[in-house]
Design a protein around this motif. Structure first.
Motif, PDB file in Angstrom:
ATOM      1  N   ALA A  48       1.762   6.875  -6.847  1.00 39.90           N
ATOM      2  CA  ALA A  48       0.622   7.604  -7.414  1.00 39.90           C
ATOM      3  C   ALA A  48       1.063   8.983  -7.909  1.00 39.90           C
ATOM      4  O   ALA A  48       1.765   9.717  -7.217  1.00 39.90           O
ATOM      5  CB  ALA A  48      -0.476   7.738  -6.358  1.00 39.90           C
ATOM      6  N   GLY A  49       0.653   9.305  -9.133  1.00 39.58           N
ATOM      7  CA  GLY A  49       0.971  10.612  -9.706  1.00 39.58           C
ATOM      8  C   GLY A  49       2.322  10.692 -10.369  1.00 39.58           C
ATOM      9  O   GLY A  49       2.691  11.749 -10.885  1.00 39.58           O
TER      10      GLY A  49
ATOM     11  N   ALA B  46       0.836  -1.210   0.000  1.00 37.63           N
ATOM     12  CA  ALA B  46       0.000   0.000   0.000  1.00 37.63           C
ATOM     13  C   ALA B  46       0.866   1.253   0.000  1.00 37.63           C
ATOM     14  O   ALA B  46       0.552   2.248  -0.678  1.00 37.63           O
ATOM     15  CB  ALA B  46      -0.922  -0.018   1.214  1.00 37.63           C
ATOM     16  N   LEU B  47       1.973   1.213   0.762  1.00 36.44           N
ATOM     17  CA  LEU B  47       2.869   2.373   0.794  1.00 36.44           C
ATOM     18  C   LEU B  47       3.506   2.607  -0.576  1.00 36.44           C
ATOM     19  O   LEU B  47       3.670   3.759  -1.010  1.00 36.44           O
ATOM     20  CB  LEU B  47       3.949   2.147   1.855  1.00 36.44           C
ATOM     21  N   ALA B  48       3.874   1.517  -1.276  1.00 36.83           N
ATOM     22  CA  ALA B  48       4.464   1.662  -2.610  1.00 36.83           C
ATOM     23  C   ALA B  48       3.458   2.261  -3.588  1.00 36.83           C
ATOM     24  O   ALA B  48       3.816   3.131  -4.407  1.00 36.83           O
ATOM     25  CB  ALA B  48       4.943   0.295  -3.104  1.00 36.83           C
ATOM     26  N   ARG B  49       2.192   1.815  -3.542  1.00 38.54           N
ATOM     27  CA  ARG B  49       1.177   2.391  -4.429  1.00 38.54           C
ATOM     28  C   ARG B  49       0.962   3.866  -4.120  1.00 38.54           C
ATOM     29  O   ARG B  49       0.801   4.696  -5.027  1.00 38.54           O
ATOM     30  CB  ARG B  49      -0.138   1.630  -4.265  1.00 38.54           C
TER      31      ARG B  49
ATOM     32  N   VAL C 178       5.606   4.973 -13.667  1.00 41.27           N
ATOM     33  CA  VAL C 178       5.905   4.126 -12.518  1.00 41.27           C
ATOM     34  C   VAL C 178       4.763   3.136 -12.323  1.00 41.27           C
ATOM     35  O   VAL C 178       3.590   3.533 -12.268  1.00 41.27           O
ATOM     36  CB  VAL C 178       6.096   4.966 -11.243  1.00 41.27           C
ATOM     37  N   SER C 179       5.098   1.848 -12.245  1.00 42.14           N
ATOM     38  CA  SER C 179       4.102   0.799 -12.017  1.00 42.14           C
ATOM     39  C   SER C 179       4.485   0.011 -10.777  1.00 42.14           C
ATOM     40  O   SER C 179       5.665  -0.108 -10.431  1.00 42.14           O
ATOM     41  CB  SER C 179       4.009  -0.139 -13.217  1.00 42.14           C
TER      42      SER C 179
ATOM     43  N   LEU D 168      12.394   6.182  -5.807  1.00 44.17           N
ATOM     44  CA  LEU D 168      11.640   6.510  -7.027  1.00 44.17           C
ATOM     45  C   LEU D 168      12.192   7.768  -7.688  1.00 44.17           C
ATOM     46  O   LEU D 168      12.281   7.844  -8.930  1.00 44.17           O
ATOM     47  CB  LEU D 168      10.164   6.687  -6.673  1.00 44.17           C
ATOM     48  N   ASP D 169      12.552   8.773  -6.884  1.00 39.01           N
ATOM     49  CA  ASP D 169      13.167   9.974  -7.458  1.00 39.01           C
ATOM     50  C   ASP D 169      14.442   9.627  -8.213  1.00 39.01           C
ATOM     51  O   ASP D 169      14.673  10.103  -9.338  1.00 39.01           O
ATOM     52  CB  ASP D 169      13.479  10.991  -6.359  1.00 39.01           C
ATOM     53  N   ASN D 170      15.265   8.792  -7.610  1.00 39.37           N
ATOM     54  CA  ASN D 170      16.521   8.398  -8.247  1.00 39.37           C
ATOM     55  C   ASN D 170      16.267   7.592  -9.520  1.00 39.37           C
ATOM     56  O   ASN D 170      16.919   7.806 -10.558  1.00 39.37           O
ATOM     57  CB  ASN D 170      17.348   7.568  -7.255  1.00 39.37           C
ATOM     58  N   ALA D 171      15.281   6.659  -9.459  1.00 35.29           N
ATOM     59  CA  ALA D 171      14.980   5.836 -10.630  1.00 35.29           C
ATOM     60  C   ALA D 171      14.424   6.687 -11.774  1.00 35.29           C
ATOM     61  O   ALA D 171      14.813   6.522 -12.944  1.00 35.29           O
ATOM     62  CB  ALA D 171      14.001   4.729 -10.251  1.00 35.29           C
TER      63      ALA D 171
END
Length: 476
Positions: free
Chosen positions: A346-347, A339-342, A351-352, A380-383
């Motif tokens: 989000a937005g 849930a934290l990853a989703r 990213v999936s 996610l920022d780095n990716a």
């Protein structure tokens, strides 16, 4: 005095001396008691032997005048059933401890029939004996006697004997206790002289041994005092070649100094790098404000806001790192990683999130939701910064671990740099731009948070050719 007793050497010496003193007193007491018991037993045996020799003569009918009463100058009494002294040594002048104080024989009151009647009474009260028989029971007592002017302590043995014509007689014979007294006094004198000498030797040897054993400790103390005074953390304490606890203490102290030196150096680099990173947005913002003050029409409001936001993010990163370095413990709440990853994805374009193993609620950990969310956001920022088109987040359970993977399809991270990228303020050549690459704190914060939660964060090659960052945490 208190300063002396405060030293380890003094306490060790005092403790060893006290222990040895207690042991010596206990051993000495046991030796004296055993020696006295043995000597008293030997004296009792000698007294019994003398008494039985006289009783044997009486049993065979030897007259009183012919008894061996003056052998070895030992006190001997022969007493009849009425307690009358009927025979004694010629040199006996005084006696105590036998129950009969008389030293001069008296004629028997009734040598014949009275013996028979009284013998029956004695048989009823004590050991039954036949005429000519010597009793097996021996009564031992202590007393004193004066023989030919010499007074000594004696151990007396009383042996009964049944005679044909004189009835029941009791022979009292004594053995001197002078040997016992002399041996005990000699042993006590030796102990009183030898024990203090032995204690002094023990204390002196303990003092020397502890001084030799603690000499390396004093060297460590002096070196630590010098390090404290000079603030030179590059110095190390001497390690003795004894391979004992002191050597291990010195080695551990050097390891602590090395860790402290590395920590201080890391802190200095952190302060320098933070000052450097803060200087750029502050200088840019100041320049824009000064230009705007002189020429309002030239104000770059978007640039000023962007610099302010970057400055705010950098300050937040530095504050979080400071809290992590201070040992702040994470919360103990249950966090659903899927849930934290989703939520974090989000937005974000491209990213999936992929959940492996079915049920989302099965992949949970204990920790701080805010800090773990910060880890995913930084990854996610780095990716996204390095991806060509897509970023995939996978959440799965691997035994007792919860695993979150963040993979991109970019150029990846060279193997030589896969550990270096987690250092603070490190940016690879491809991400040097502060506008696009950040300050180089995101991955460092992510790993520190992972470690604080009892997990790991590593980088390796991804399935799409880019980088794959794996966060492993203990599953709740």
């Amino acid at each position: 005095m208190s300063r002396l007793l405060g030293s380890v050497r003094a306490r060790a010496t005092l403790g060893a001396t006290l222990v040895v003193a207690v042991a010596l007193v206990a051993a000495g007491t046991a030796v004296l008691l055993s020696l006295r018991s043995n000597l008293l037993g030997e004296a009792g045996t000698q007294a019994e032997r003398s008494a039985r020799e006289v009783a044997t003569e009486l049993a065979v009918g030897t007259p009183y005048a012919d008894l061996s009463l003056d052998v070895d100058d030992r006190p001997v009494q022969v007493v009849d059933e009425d307690g009358t002294l009927v025979a004694a040594g010629d040199d006996l002048e005084r006696i105590t401890g036998t129950g009969v104080d008389a030293v001069k024989p008296q004629p028997a009151a009734s040598p014949g029939g009275a013996g028979d009647d009284d013998g029956d009474d004695d048989d009823d009260a004590g050991e039954r004996l036949e005429p000519g028989e010597i009793g097996e029971r021996t009564t031992i007592s202590d007393g004193s006697a004066t023989i030919d002017g010499d007074t000594e302590d004696y151990r007396f043995a009383a042996v009964p004997v049944e005679t044909e014509d004189r009835g029941r007689l009791t022979v009292y014979a004594g053995a001197p206790l002078s040997a016992e007294h002399g041996a005990v006094n000699t042993a006590l004198t030796v102990m009183l002289i030898g024990f203090p000498v032995l204690l002094a030797v023990v204390g002196w040897v303990t003092w020397l041994v502890t001084r030799r054993a603690l000499r390396p400790v004093e060297g460590i103390r002096r070196e630590m005092a010098a390090i404290t005074a000079s603030e030179d953390l590059a110095r190390r304490v001497p390690v003795p070649g004894t391979h004992d606890e002191v050597a291990r203490l010195a080695s551990t102290t050097n390891e602590t100094l090395a860790a402290l030196e590395a920590s201080v150096e890391r802190q200095r680099r952190f302060v320098a790098d933070a000052s450097h990173e803060l200087r750029s947005p502050i200088a840019s913002l100041r320049t824009q404000l000064e230009v705007a003050a002189a020429h309002p029409e030239l104000l770059d409001l978007d640039g000023a806001v962007e610099d302010t936001v970057r400055l705010q993010r950098l300050a937040a990163d530095l504050l979080l790192l400071a809290r992590l370095d201070a040992g702040e413990r994470p919360a103990d709440a249950r966090v659903d990683l899927a849930a934290l990853a989703r939520e974090e994805a989000a937005g974000r374009a491209g990213v999936s999130v992929r959940e492996e193993g079915g049920d989302t609620g099965a992949v949970t950990v204990a920790g701080s939701r805010g800090q773990l969310g910060r880890v995913l956001a930084n990854l996610l920022d780095n990716a996204q910064r390095h991806a060509r088109s897509a970023v995939e987040v996978s959440v799965r359970r691997d035994g007792g671990l919860a695993v979150v993977g963040v993979a991109d399809d970019g150029e990846g991270v060279p193997e030589a740099d896969r550990e270096r990228i987690f250092e603070r303020f490190v940016r690879l050549d491809a991400a040097r731009s502060r506008d696009d690459g950040g300050a180089g704190l995101g991955l460092a914060i992510a790993r520190d948070v992972a470690v604080r939660h009892g997990g790991t964060l590593t980088a390796r090659g991804g399935p799409a050719g880019g980088a794959l960052f794996e966060l492993r945490l203990p599953a709740a």
